[in-house]
Design a protein around this motif. Structure first.
Motif, mmCIF file in Angstrom:
data_model
loop_
_atom_site.group_PDB
_atom_site.id
_atom_site.type_symbol
_atom_site.label_atom_id
_atom_site.label_comp_id
_atom_site.label_asym_id
_atom_site.label_seq_id
_atom_site.Cartn_x
_atom_site.Cartn_y
_atom_site.Cartn_z
ATOM 1 N N HIS A 1 0.853 -1.186 0.000
ATOM 2 C CA HIS A 1 0.000 0.000 0.000
ATOM 3 C C HIS A 1 0.892 1.240 0.000
ATOM 4 O O HIS A 1 1.934 1.261 0.652
ATOM 5 C CB HIS A 1 -0.855 0.065 1.270
ATOM 6 N N ASN A 2 0.481 2.277 -0.678
ATOM 7 C CA ASN A 2 1.246 3.526 -0.662
ATOM 8 C C ASN A 2 1.440 4.055 0.752
ATOM 9 O O ASN A 2 2.476 4.629 1.078
ATOM 10 C CB ASN A 2 0.562 4.589 -1.519
ATOM 11 N N SER A 3 0.444 3.856 1.611
ATOM 12 C CA SER A 3 0.531 4.353 2.988
ATOM 13 C C SER A 3 1.606 3.645 3.803
ATOM 14 O O SER A 3 2.036 4.155 4.837
ATOM 15 C CB SER A 3 -0.826 4.217 3.674
ATOM 16 N N PHE B 1 6.792 7.639 -5.904
ATOM 17 C CA PHE B 1 6.860 6.182 -5.950
ATOM 18 C C PHE B 1 7.526 5.755 -7.248
ATOM 19 O O PHE B 1 7.161 6.220 -8.319
ATOM 20 C CB PHE B 1 5.458 5.582 -5.853
ATOM 21 N N ALA C 1 10.693 4.307 -3.237
ATOM 22 C CA ALA C 1 10.084 5.615 -3.009
ATOM 23 C C ALA C 1 11.121 6.561 -2.412
ATOM 24 O O ALA C 1 12.096 6.122 -1.799
ATOM 25 C CB ALA C 1 8.892 5.484 -2.068
#
Length: 142
Positions: A26-28, A63, A107
């Motif tokens: 997940h990006n989070s 990202f 990232a």
């Protein structure tokens, strides 16, 4: 800051909870990894109580490549700037070699934390100067 930047490094492995059903993170998850590296930095420099009184005023991330379930990850946070009431940080998250994947940066980004003080009223936050001992600990040569 001048000279060598102080940094914190966190190494971990992508867990199932970090991913979606396809097994990609997940990006989070990046925020959690960065905060863990920041905690390493603060612990190494003897700064206690930073997180509860230093909310993020700005956060940006780019990202580059996905991380997958089971992949080892290394996250590094650097202190770039110390102001009277704010600090600027930068970070990189790297996915280590895994199956047919090479080590690649997943990232990178930067963020700003603002000091609101340990006794701040959450409904009326305002910036206050950093404790002198924290500034000294974070700007002293490693």
């Amino acid at each position: 800051m001048s000279g060598q930047r102080c940094s914190g490094v966190h190494r971990t492995q992508m867990q199932w909870i970090d991913t979606d059903a396809s097994g990609i993170y997940h990006n989070s998850t990046v925020i959690r990894l960065v905060e863990a590296a920041e905690a390493q930095l603060m612990t190494a420099r003897g700064v206690r109580g930073f997180t509860p009184c230093a909310p993020r005023a700005h956060y940006e991330v780019d990202f580059e490549t996905p991380l997958v379930f089971g992949q080892a990850v290394e996250t590094t946070v650097w202190l770039d700037r110390v102001g009277a009431t704010s600090m600027g940080f930068s970070f990189e998250v790297w996915g280590e070699p895994y199956d047919d994947r090479l080590r690649r940066r997943a990232a990178f980004g930067r963020y700003v934390a603002v000091h609101v003080g340990a006794d701040a009223d959450p409904g009326a936050l305002s910036a206050v100067p950093w404790p002198a001992a924290w500034v000294e600990a974070l700007t002293a040569p490693a």
